[in-house]
Design an enzyme around this catalytic site. Structure first.
Site, short mmCIF file in Angstrom:
data_model
loop_
_atom_site.label_atom_id
_atom_site.label_comp_id
_atom_site.label_asym_id
_atom_site.label_seq_id
_atom_site.Cartn_x
_atom_site.Cartn_y
_atom_site.Cartn_z
N LYS A 208 27.68 -25.16 29.11
CA LYS A 208 28.64 -26.24 29.40
C LYS A 208 27.93 -27.60 29.32
CE LYS A 208 30.02 -28.40 33.26
NZ LYS A 208 30.32 -29.76 32.80
N GLU A 282 16.04 -27.89 36.43
CA GLU A 282 15.34 -29.12 36.03
C GLU A 282 16.13 -30.25 36.67
OE1 GLU A 282 12.66 -29.14 34.19
OE2 GLU A 282 12.69 -27.26 33.07
N CYS A 316 15.35 -38.35 33.25
CA CYS A 316 14.92 -37.74 34.51
C CYS A 316 13.46 -38.06 34.80
CB CYS A 316 15.12 -36.24 34.44
SG CYS A 316 14.44 -35.56 32.93
N GLU A 414 16.18 -42.01 43.26
CA GLU A 414 16.34 -42.06 41.80
C GLU A 414 17.50 -42.99 41.46
OE1 GLU A 414 17.84 -38.51 39.79
OE2 GLU A 414 16.28 -38.83 38.28
P1 NAP Z 1 25.01 -33.69 37.65
O1 NAP Z 1 26.12 -34.38 38.27
O2 NAP Z 1 24.18 -32.79 38.47
O3 NAP Z 1 25.62 -32.92 36.39
C1 NAP Z 1 24.90 -32.03 35.59
C2 NAP Z 1 25.84 -30.96 35.07
O4 NAP Z 1 26.33 -30.18 36.16
C3 NAP Z 1 27.05 -31.52 34.36
O5 NAP Z 1 27.40 -30.65 33.30
C4 NAP Z 1 28.08 -31.50 35.46
O6 NAP Z 1 29.41 -31.51 35.00
C5 NAP Z 1 27.76 -30.20 36.17
N1 NAP Z 1 28.23 -30.13 37.54
C6 NAP Z 1 28.71 -31.11 38.34
N2 NAP Z 1 29.04 -30.61 39.55
C7 NAP Z 1 28.77 -29.28 39.52
C8 NAP Z 1 28.88 -28.21 40.45
N3 NAP Z 1 29.32 -28.42 41.70
N4 NAP Z 1 28.47 -26.97 40.08
C9 NAP Z 1 27.99 -26.75 38.84
N5 NAP Z 1 27.88 -27.71 37.90
C10 NAP Z 1 28.25 -28.97 38.24
O7 NAP Z 1 23.97 -34.67 36.99
P2 NAP Z 1 24.28 -35.82 35.99
O8 NAP Z 1 24.79 -36.98 36.77
O9 NAP Z 1 25.10 -35.33 34.87
O10 NAP Z 1 22.80 -36.10 35.41
C11 NAP Z 1 21.90 -36.94 36.02
C12 NAP Z 1 20.87 -36.15 36.81
O11 NAP Z 1 20.27 -35.14 36.02
C13 NAP Z 1 19.76 -37.02 37.30
O12 NAP Z 1 19.51 -36.74 38.64
C14 NAP Z 1 18.58 -36.60 36.44
O13 NAP Z 1 17.34 -36.83 36.99
C15 NAP Z 1 18.85 -35.18 36.16
N6 NAP Z 1 18.22 -34.75 34.91
C16 NAP Z 1 17.11 -33.98 34.99
C17 NAP Z 1 16.47 -33.55 33.84
C18 NAP Z 1 15.24 -32.69 33.91
O14 NAP Z 1 14.86 -32.15 32.89
N7 NAP Z 1 14.62 -32.52 35.04
C19 NAP Z 1 16.99 -33.91 32.60
C20 NAP Z 1 18.13 -34.71 32.55
C21 NAP Z 1 18.74 -35.11 33.73
P3 NAP Z 1 30.13 -32.95 34.86
O15 NAP Z 1 29.43 -33.68 33.79
O16 NAP Z 1 31.49 -32.63 34.48
O17 NAP Z 1 30.03 -33.62 36.19
#
Ligand code: NAP
Ligand code: MG
Length: 504
Positions: A208, A282, A316, A414
């Site tokens: 997804k 991650e 990230c 962050e």
């Molecule tokens: P996020 O809100 O955690 O979303 C990540 C994914 O999870 C999206 O596909 C999101 O769908 C989905 N999601 C949301 N709520 C969920 C739930 N309750 N259960 C399961 N899946 C769910 O993060 P983001 O705002 O998209 O991304 C930013 C974050 O990702 C930052 O904190 C960043 O540091 C981290 N990141 C880490 C890495 C790494 O490699 N360590 C790489 C990239 C990003 P929706 O898009 O529909 O909300």
């Protein structure tokens, strides 16, 4: 040079953060005016997309809009997968698992090589689509994201028939059906990081993409179809957090892989732990750079700029905390200001653009909240970038803060935006303890001329990746992942393969 002096040598007029006009200046020769060089190739986008399940497209249902964050114009209607559709995708992946895992490994490799080659052939289209859907500058999607995507598939295709060499003395077997949930900051690259190793090891997948950036993952589904990947091996379903949650709680997954926020990661960890599902996470970061007085300062400044303003800071592992040895603080800050003033913020489709659009309104609001907090908690903002921001879209001029205390929110949390917090240190011990004083542990950067210091400091930093005299360099053969609240498990390299096999 002070901000006021900078403001007087540039001559261009632009809007400041509060919307009033201010003069900003870059020293002569630092910022040239270029004619716009927009990418002109048109990419076809369907008005509506369904899910790619069992080698076929579903009829679009209960759709939401994905927009171009640089223009706020809608790009397409995307389907929201229900729990029942998640279940259908899991069943398709389960049915495909036996035949796919039993295929001779070199045949499996051929499919993955074909995917890699098609990504190369369609790279321009993919880069444009990625930039339209995410807001990242075309020069990044074209020169960084998409080439790395192809490399990831090539690299893992090469491993498919050599897994016994990756794990000497053990017999690897696939884990099974993998549920993979990815974020919006590197949409296709994160899909590649998840799918390529899983397929190479004989697993099947349900992936997804994030709600705001689904288009390149859907294009990847098309590519899987084009290369004749057996049905059900890769299923791409779209949707919001509810679809993600339905995946996390589905008992049919043998493994879950998640990249995203620490907050959602914790929820997924809970769901997986309750069923004993294998898991890799991650998550976020607050990565430090440490710059010593013996470093090549110009080189370090370039790396710091790249480390925090690359992809609008929506990375990230962004180097968002900068620790500068006290005796060179003024020099580093002066050079950073000059370089910051030279960055071009604007149309992500323009090949001259350095900093594109923030991915969404929600993300922009979050960044602005942190910028306001930084100021109200007493840090000094340096907002010297003179770019005139477009009238529509989500934009944040890159900036940095000095006078930051370790207790300030902008030094601890962050931000996920183009905002750098600068702190100082006197001794290497102090630098290490301050850099490690965070719940995260994803990446770090060290800038020094002394090799021995690099080894000494790198060993003591609690970070999954430590870059030395460089930053944000990625390679499919190099494992990436975090410590502490930045997650666990690695992606890339042999360590990344390990997350997709059982060993006997
Ligand atoms: P996020 O809100 O955690 O979303 C990540 C994914 O999870 C999206 O596909 C999101 O769908 C989905 N999601 C949301 N709520 C969920 C739930 N309750 N259960 C399961 N899946 C769910 O993060 P983001 O705002 O998209 O991304 C930013 C974050 O990702 C930052 O904190 C960043 O540091 C981290 N990141 C880490 C890495 C790494 O490699 N360590 C790489 C990239 C990003 P929706 O898009 O529909 O909300
Ligand atoms: Mg979008």
């Amino acid at each position: 040079m002070t901000d006021t002096q900078l403001a007087h040598t540039n001559g261009s007029t632009t809007l400041d953060r509060n919307g009033s006009t201010a003069d900003h200046i870059a020293p002569p020769g630092v910022r040239w005016n270029y004619a716009a060089a927009p990418e002109t190739v048109k990419v076809t986008i369907e008005p509506r997309y369904g899910h790619y399940i069992n080698g076929d497209w579903t009829k679009p249902n209960s759709t939401f809009t994905t927009e171009n964050p640089a223009t706020q114009k809608p790009l397409s209607e995307i389907s929201n997968a229900s729990a029942a559709q998640v279940d259908t995708a899991v069943k398709a992946a389960r049915a495909a698992l036996g035949p796919w895992s039993k295929l001779p490994a070199k045949e499996r490799a051929k499919y993955i090589f074909r995917i890699a080659r098609r990504i190369q052939e369609r790279s321009r289209e993919l880069a444009i689509l990625e930039t339209m859907d995410s807001g990242k500058p075309i020069k990044e999607s074209r020169d960084v994201d998409i080439p790395l995507v192809a490399q990831h598939f090539f690299y893992h295709a090469g491993w498919a028939d050599k897994l016994a060499y990756a794990f000497p003395g053990a017999t690897p077997s696939p884990i099974g059906v993998c549920g993979q949930i990815i974020p919006w900051n590197f949409p296709l690259l994160m899909a590649a990081w998840k799918l390529a190793p899983a397929l190479a090891c004989g697993n099947t997948c349900v992936l997804k993409p994030a709600e705001t950036t689904p288009l390149t993952a859907l294009r990847l589904a098309e590519i899987c179809h084009e290369v004749g990947l057996p049905k059900g091996v890769v299923n791409i379903i779209t949707g919001d957090g509810r679809t993600g949650a339905a995946m996390a709680s589905h008992p049919g997954f043998d493994k879950l892989a998640f990249t995203g926020s620490t907050e959602v990661g914790k929820k997924i960890a809970l769901a997986a732990a309750s069923r004993g599902t294998k898991l890799t996470l991650e998550l976020g970061g607050k990565s430090p750079h440490i710059i010593f007085d013996d470093a090549s300062i110009d080189q370090a400044v370039e790396g710091i700029i790249q480390g925090i303003y690359f992809n609008q800071g929506e990375v990230c592992c962004a180097g968002s905390r900068l620790f500068v040895q006290e005796n060179i603080l003024d020099q580093v800050v002066a050079k950073l200001k000059i370089r910051l003033a030279s960055l071009r913020v604007g149309d992500p489709m323009d090949k001259n653009t350095d900093v594109g659009a923030v991915n969404s309104k929600a993300q922009l609001d979050q960044i602005n909240r942190y910028i306001a907090l930084g100021q109200s908690e007493g840090a000094q903002i340096h907002d010297v970038n003179p770019s005139t921001l477009p009238s529509s879209g989500y934009w944040c001029r890159p900036c940095f803060f000095t006078g930051v205390q370790p207790s300030h929110t902008i030094a601890r949390e962050e931000i996920f935006g183009p905002v750098l917090s600068i702190l100082s240190f006197r001794t290497p011990e102090e630098a290490i303890s301050r850099a490690n004083n965070t719940p995260y542990g994803l990446a770090a950067g060290i800038w020094t001329d002394k090799g021995s210091k690099i080894f000494e400091i790198a060993r003591k930093l609690k970070a999954g990746v430590v870059w030395c005299n460089t930053y944000n360099k990625f390679d499919p053969s190099s494992p990436f992942g975090g410590f502490k609240e930045s997650g666990f498990g690695r992606e890339g390299g042999v360590q990344g393969l390990r997350a997709y096999v059982n060993l006997h």
